[in-house]
Motif scaffolding. Structure first.
Motif, PDB file in Angstrom:
ATOM      1  N   UNK A  46       0.831  -1.197   0.000  1.00 50.06           N
ATOM      2  CA  UNK A  46       0.000   0.000   0.000  1.00 50.06           C
ATOM      3  C   UNK A  46       0.865   1.247   0.000  1.00 50.06           C
ATOM      4  N   UNK A  47       1.995   1.181   0.707  1.00 56.12           N
ATOM      5  CA  UNK A  47       2.876   2.344   0.763  1.00 56.12           C
ATOM      6  C   UNK A  47       3.452   2.666  -0.606  1.00 56.12           C
ATOM      7  N   UNK A  48       3.592   1.623  -1.433  1.00 53.31           N
ATOM      8  CA  UNK A  48       4.159   1.823  -2.770  1.00 53.31           C
ATOM      9  C   UNK A  48       3.078   2.143  -3.794  1.00 53.31           C
ATOM     10  N   UNK A  49       1.831   1.812  -3.472  1.00 50.52           N
ATOM     11  CA  UNK A  49       0.740   2.008  -4.421  1.00 50.52           C
ATOM     12  C   UNK A  49      -0.015   3.257  -4.050  1.00 50.52           C
ATOM     13  N   UNK A  50       0.056   4.316  -4.823  1.00 51.69           N
ATOM     14  CA  UNK A  50      -0.642   5.552  -4.455  1.00 51.69           C
ATOM     15  C   UNK A  50      -2.148   5.317  -4.385  1.00 51.69           C
ATOM     16  N   UNK A  51      -2.735   5.732  -3.286  1.00 50.12           N
ATOM     17  CA  UNK A  51      -4.188   5.682  -3.178  1.00 50.12           C
ATOM     18  C   UNK A  51      -4.766   6.876  -3.913  1.00 50.12           C
ATOM     19  N   UNK A  52      -6.070   6.905  -4.024  1.00 50.85           N
ATOM     20  CA  UNK A  52      -6.708   8.036  -4.677  1.00 50.85           C
ATOM     21  C   UNK A  52      -6.388   9.310  -3.890  1.00 50.85           C
ATOM     22  N   UNK A  53      -6.581  10.436  -4.528  1.00 47.94           N
ATOM     23  CA  UNK A  53      -6.231  11.702  -3.899  1.00 47.94           C
ATOM     24  C   UNK A  53      -6.956  11.896  -2.584  1.00 47.94           C
ATOM     25  N   UNK A  54      -8.181  11.385  -2.488  1.00 45.38           N
ATOM     26  CA  UNK A  54      -8.950  11.559  -1.270  1.00 45.38           C
ATOM     27  C   UNK A  54      -9.581  10.238  -0.876  1.00 45.38           C
ATOM     28  N   UNK A  55      -9.103   9.660   0.216  1.00 43.80           N
ATOM     29  CA  UNK A  55      -9.683   8.426   0.731  1.00 43.80           C
ATOM     30  C   UNK A  55     -10.660   8.797   1.835  1.00 43.80           C
ATOM     31  N   UNK A  56     -11.944   8.468   1.705  1.00 46.67           N
ATOM     32  CA  UNK A  56     -12.932   8.921   2.680  1.00 46.67           C
ATOM     33  C   UNK A  56     -12.771   8.248   4.030  1.00 46.67           C
ATOM     34  N   UNK A  57     -13.106   8.982   5.091  1.00 48.56           N
ATOM     35  CA  UNK A  57     -13.117   8.399   6.420  1.00 48.56           C
ATOM     36  C   UNK A  57     -14.247   7.394   6.561  1.00 48.56           C
ATOM     37  N   UNK A  58     -15.377   7.665   5.909  1.00 48.93           N
ATOM     38  CA  UNK A  58     -16.525   6.778   5.963  1.00 48.93           C
ATOM     39  C   UNK A  58     -16.587   5.936   4.690  1.00 48.93           C
ATOM     40  N   UNK A  59     -17.128   4.743   4.837  1.00 46.02           N
ATOM     41  CA  UNK A  59     -17.243   3.837   3.701  1.00 46.02           C
ATOM     42  C   UNK A  59     -18.185   4.450   2.669  1.00 46.02           C
ATOM     43  N   UNK A  60     -17.736   4.597   1.403  1.00 43.97           N
ATOM     44  CA  UNK A  60     -18.562   5.313   0.419  1.00 43.97           C
ATOM     45  C   UNK A  60     -19.804   4.549  -0.014  1.00 43.97           C
ATOM     46  N   UNK A  61     -19.802   3.228   0.157  1.00 47.85           N
ATOM     47  CA  UNK A  61     -20.990   2.446  -0.199  1.00 47.85           C
ATOM     48  C   UNK A  61     -21.925   2.463   1.010  1.00 47.85           C
ATOM     49  N   UNK A  62     -22.662   3.548   1.170  1.00 46.25           N
ATOM     50  CA  UNK A  62     -23.438   3.744   2.403  1.00 46.25           C
ATOM     51  C   UNK A  62     -24.880   3.273   2.286  1.00 46.25           C
ATOM     52  N   UNK A  63     -25.402   3.188   1.072  1.00 45.46           N
ATOM     53  CA  UNK A  63     -26.802   2.807   0.910  1.00 45.46           C
ATOM     54  C   UNK A  63     -26.934   1.823  -0.234  1.00 45.46           C
ATOM     55  N   UNK A  64     -27.711   0.775   0.004  1.00 47.95           N
ATOM     56  CA  UNK A  64     -27.919  -0.245  -1.016  1.00 47.95           C
ATOM     57  C   UNK A  64     -29.406  -0.359  -1.386  1.00 47.95           C
ATOM     58  N   UNK A  65     -30.130   0.710  -1.125  1.00 52.02           N
ATOM     59  CA  UNK A  65     -31.560   0.714  -1.409  1.00 52.02           C
ATOM     60  C   UNK A  65     -32.367   0.648  -0.129  1.00 52.02           C
ATOM     61  N   UNK A  66     -33.654   0.593  -0.279  1.00 52.13           N
ATOM     62  CA  UNK A  66     -34.523   0.541   0.887  1.00 52.13           C
ATOM     63  C   UNK A  66     -34.277  -0.733   1.688  1.00 52.13           C
ATOM     64  N   UNK A  67     -34.240  -0.639   3.003  1.00 49.71           N
ATOM     65  CA  UNK A  67     -34.060  -1.844   3.823  1.00 49.71           C
ATOM     66  C   UNK A  67     -35.156  -2.867   3.532  1.00 49.71           C
ATOM     67  N   UNK A  68     -34.769  -4.121   3.519  1.00 52.30           N
ATOM     68  CA  UNK A  68     -35.728  -5.195   3.249  1.00 52.30           C
ATOM     69  C   UNK A  68     -36.576  -5.466   4.484  1.00 52.30           C
TER      70      UNK A  68
END
Length: 506
Positions: free
Chosen positions: A52-74
């Motif tokens: 990971x130290x050798x592989x540049x991450x994106x310019x901005x890595x979010x503190x929160x997981x970006x996949x926050x919603x997957x639709x209405x709860x079942x």
């Protein structure tokens, strides 16, 4: 490399055949904490890829997981309690299913398996060659975060979650384990991989980079190369754990979308086992893998093998290895145990007893690095895949003597020549092994995943106490019925000359 590769009698071990590797990924990149079944392909990929130290991450890595919603709860449609298993089965309105078992064997921890599609059984013939590469699928990350970004997010956020991909017999599986308090985040990570997998160009590049190393690693270990040859003969390319060199070479990585996308788009069948309440598991599932629109259910494909017919002469494999030694194995087919779950317990005790006798004979010449190993495999998913195997390293000149010795020992035990103390010892060993298995959240998750899709498999889950009921007479009957007088499949791997060591095990 694990026991299944180093002990080639173990045809189908620790889970479904075709499980090439199970390795911790996100959060354990720089550690040696790996759970491996077969060859550690994922571990090797991580070692080969830049850190990971050798592989540049994106310019901005979010503190929160970006996949926050997957639709209405079942919403919950049905709930059923299976008292025998101590598990609760939940069906959601979107078609997703959940089976939950609360345990205290690992306080504060939970294991998760999410199953999709028909797995290896449903893969088109023209894509079977690339199945080995599916275990590397998590390295592609998701559409929103690369693998390096996910690793960096995990470090920044402090969420100790992880993901593993397994190509099982009857389902593709995303697996993980985490603290119980992180179940929602763990399920969100698995949902992101299922619904937004990152099948970009870098995925193909990573697979192309590590493929030659994987081929070299298999062929650099004579036990692994022999195991690959045995698997190829016994279960064929669709279900074998260790890939052929030709299949590795033919895989570009571009096959993964065709292999996986349609399955991952199907409804999820999820097992959650650990220190968690049923209510908390339902709530987390409703917001993640069960959320959103109704998804199509899998069309079951029966996993069926046509067992090879034993010949009069051994099957000879060529392998790289130390001069002066050969790998030798004898394999007997067993009946499937769907209607006789006790068979697998008797077979396990019989295997332990035969192994004990083989190892106890001082005149039995073998390599000190590879003592005789005997195992019985009765997979409940793969019809025609049950087998009893004996394998070890011997001198190439000792094949005939070895066959005679095995026949004598098996014959004596089948006639009832079983001493009391050795029998009690091996039965206790099998009991302890079963008890250790059944104290594992991961073991229960694997069993309950099968039960969720095929409730009839409940009867095939062994009970710890059942081993104590196995008698010497039952073992003798087993050996007399299934081994004595039955022609085994004999496989011998001989070291090749240096000039011919270019084409793998065959």
């Amino acid at each position: 490399m694990n026991e299944s590769a180093r002990n080639p009698s173990n045809l189908l071990t620790n889970g479904p055949p075709g499980t090439v590797a199970v390795a911790r990924t996100i959060g354990h990149r720089g550690q040696a904490r790996l759970l491996v079944v077969g060859l550690g392909l994922f571990a090797l990929a991580l070692a080969a890829a830049p850190s990971v130290a050798q592989t540049p991450a994106s310019a901005s890595v979010p503190d929160e997981f970006p996949h926050v919603s997957f639709g209405d709860p079942a919403r919950v449609a049905t709930t059923t309690v299976d008292a025998a298993l101590g598990a609760t089965v939940v069906t959601f309105t979107t078609g997703a299913r959940l089976i939950v078992k609360s345990t205290r064997s690992s306080p504060g921890q939970v294991a998760v398996i999410a199953s999709f599609g028909a797995g290896r059984s449903g893969v088109p013939d023209h894509l079977v060659h690339a199945l080995w590469a599916t275990t590397l699928m998590p390295l592609g990350g998701t559409t929103k975060l690369s693998y390096a970004d996910l690793d960096q997010w995990q470090k920044i956020s402090g969420h100790p979650v992880n993901v593993t991909f397994v190509a099982g017999v009857s389902a593709f599986q995303l697996q993980g384990d985490a603290p119980s308090t992180e179940l929602r985040t763990e399920l969100a990570l698995l949902t992101a991989y299922a619904r937004d997998p990152g099948f970009g160009p870098e995925m193909s590049e990573k697979i192309a980079m590590v493929a030659p190393m994987i081929a070299t690693q298999i062929e650099g270990d004579p036990a692994a190369e022999f195991a690959r040859g045995v698997q190829h003969v016994m279960v064929g390319p669709r279900y074998q754990e260790l890939p052929e060199r030709a299949d590795i070479a033919a895989t570009t990585g571009k096959e993964l979308p065709d292999l996986l996308k349609s399955s991952l788009a199907m409804t999820a069948d999820v097992a959650v086992v650990g220190d968690i309440s049923v209510e908390d598991a339902i709530r987390a599932m409703a917001q993640t893998l069960a959320a959103g629109e109704h998804r199509p259910a899998v069309q079951r494909v029966r996993a069926l093998l046509t067992p090879p017919t034993p010949g009069r002469e051994p099957i000879i494999l060529e392998q790289r290895g130390a001069e002066g030694y050969a790998w030798f194995g004898e394999y007997w087919r067993l009946p499937d145990d769907g209607g006789n779950p006790r068979l697998s317990l008797v077979a396990a005790v019989a295997a332990a007893l035969v192994e004990d006798r083989l190892r106890s004979e001082a005149t039995f010449t073998t390599s000190p690095e590879a003592p005789p190993v005997v195992s019985a495999s009765v997979p409940i998913e793969l019809a025609g895949g049950a087998a009893f195997g004996i394998a070890f390293k011997i001198s190439p000149s000792a094949v005939t003597a070895t066959r005679n010795r095995i026949a004598r020992i098996v014959g004596e035990l089948a006639r009832g020549s079983i001493e009391s103390e050795p029998f009690k010892r091996v039965r206790l060993t099998v009991t302890a092994s079963r008890a250790a298995e059944q104290s594992s959240n991961a073991w229960w998750a694997r069993q309950l995943t099968l039960v969720l899709r095929a409730p009839r498999m409940t009867q095939a889950i062994p009970q710890e106490s059942d081993v104590a009921s196995i008698t010497p007479a039952a073992v003798s009957r087993f050996l007399k019925t299934y081994l004595v007088g039955q022609r085994p499949l004999i496989i011998t791997a001989l070291p090749t000359a240096a000039s011919t060591r270019t084409q793998g095990s065959r």
